[in-house]
Design a protein around this motif. Structure first.
Motif, short mmCIF file in Angstrom:
data_model
loop_
_atom_site.label_atom_id
_atom_site.label_comp_id
_atom_site.label_asym_id
_atom_site.label_seq_id
_atom_site.Cartn_x
_atom_site.Cartn_y
_atom_site.Cartn_z
N VAL A 91 -11.77 -6.99 -6.46
CA VAL A 91 -10.93 -5.79 -6.59
C VAL A 91 -11.79 -4.56 -6.81
N MET A 94 -9.88 1.47 -9.10
CA MET A 94 -9.05 2.53 -8.54
C MET A 94 -9.66 3.90 -8.81
N LEU A 123 3.55 2.53 -5.65
CA LEU A 123 2.88 1.27 -5.28
C LEU A 123 2.77 1.15 -3.76
N SER A 124 3.86 1.48 -3.09
CA SER A 124 3.88 1.41 -1.63
C SER A 124 2.91 2.41 -1.02
N THR A 127 -0.83 1.17 -1.66
CA THR A 127 -1.23 -0.09 -1.02
C THR A 127 -0.95 -0.11 0.48
N HIS A 128 -0.14 0.86 0.95
CA HIS A 128 0.30 0.86 2.35
C HIS A 128 1.04 -0.43 2.71
N LEU A 129 1.74 -0.99 1.72
CA LEU A 129 2.53 -2.21 1.93
C LEU A 129 3.93 -1.99 1.36
N SER A 131 6.83 -2.60 -1.13
CA SER A 131 6.73 -2.98 -2.54
C SER A 131 8.11 -3.16 -3.16
#
Length: 220
Positions: A91, A94, A123-124, A127-129, A131
């Motif tokens: 990880v 950040m 979060l989305s 992370t570009h995901l 969530s």
DNA sequence: GGTGCTTGCTAGATTGACAG
DNA sequence: CTGTCAATCTAGCAAGCACC
């Protein structure tokens, strides 16, 4: 030592760790069981599928992976994911500007629903995901106040407020029509008895009282 | 004739077992 | 540790059939 910690303390050699990491990453990426042949093509060490199968068998014995059916590849178990996250996942720290942004946006929001939406959005974005953010289970929340409001017919609106600010409404059907005064009296009794208790404990207490009352009635 | 379902066949991938 | 083999499973495809 609790169960998760014990599983996470499983001893693996370097090759087994490398294979587990490759398998989990492959499975996360493709969402399909990973076979020994696929792994042998994808990892940097030149190991034959047969060698990989032997290691996979060991990992399966340790409960870190399992095969969904006879001729399928292997997929990580919950314990496998735990070990991957605790020991194998690399990880990157950040960036401080992201941390500042998170703190600023989350601390300025007090409405629980808006806070959930903001957390999911952040979060989305980072992370570009996709969530999903959920509030803690209501059974862990603490009761602040309960109100009953009479509706038409034999229906009553129940308003439940928890100490974390969540409000829940339910319409219940009763066996007779209750007046406003009766409902206020009932709500007062309920709040006096159960206010500031966890909802799970409130439920337990009510069930205990029901059983106790039934036994008392039977005795009478 | 078009559509949807079932059945049978084939190719490809994977496994465990075994010999080297 | 590796290579090979037979067994097993899934996915894809074509053919057959029933129904509208």
């Amino acid at each position: 030592m609790d169960n998760d910690a014990r599983k996470s303390a499983v001893k693996l050699n370097d090759r087994a760790e490398m294979l587990l990491r490759a398998l989990v990453e492959k499975y996360i990426k493709e969402g399909q069981p990973v076979g020994s042949r696929t792994l042998s093509k994808s990892i940097e060490l030149s190991l034959s599928p047969a060698t990989i199968r032997n290691v996979m068998a060991d990992l399966e014995d340790l409960g870190l992976i399992h095969a969904p059916h006879t001729s399928a590849g292997r997929i990580p178990t919950a314990q496998g994911y735990r070990l991957f996250v605790d020991r194998l996942l690399r990880v990157e720290p950040m960036e401080s500007r992201f941390i500042d942004e998170i703190e600023q946006e989350l601390t300025s929001e007090v409405d629980p629903d808006k806070l959930t939406a903001t957390a999911s959005d952040l979060l989305s974005r980072f992370t570009h995901l996709a969530s999903v953010v959920v509030m803690p289970a209501q059974s862990e929340a603490t009761l602040h106040q309960l109100e009953y409001l009479p509706l038409s017919g034999e229906r009553v609106l129940v308003i439940l407020v928890t100490e974390n600010g969540r409000v829940q409404n339910r319409v219940i059907h009763t066996d007779k029509e209750y007046g406003a005064a009766e409902l206020v009296e009932a709500a007062n009794y309920f709040n006096e008895r159960f206010s500031h208790l966890p909802l799970s404990e409130v439920k337990r207490e009510i069930m205990r009282e029901i059983v106790s009352d039934r036994e008392e009635m039977n005795r009478l």
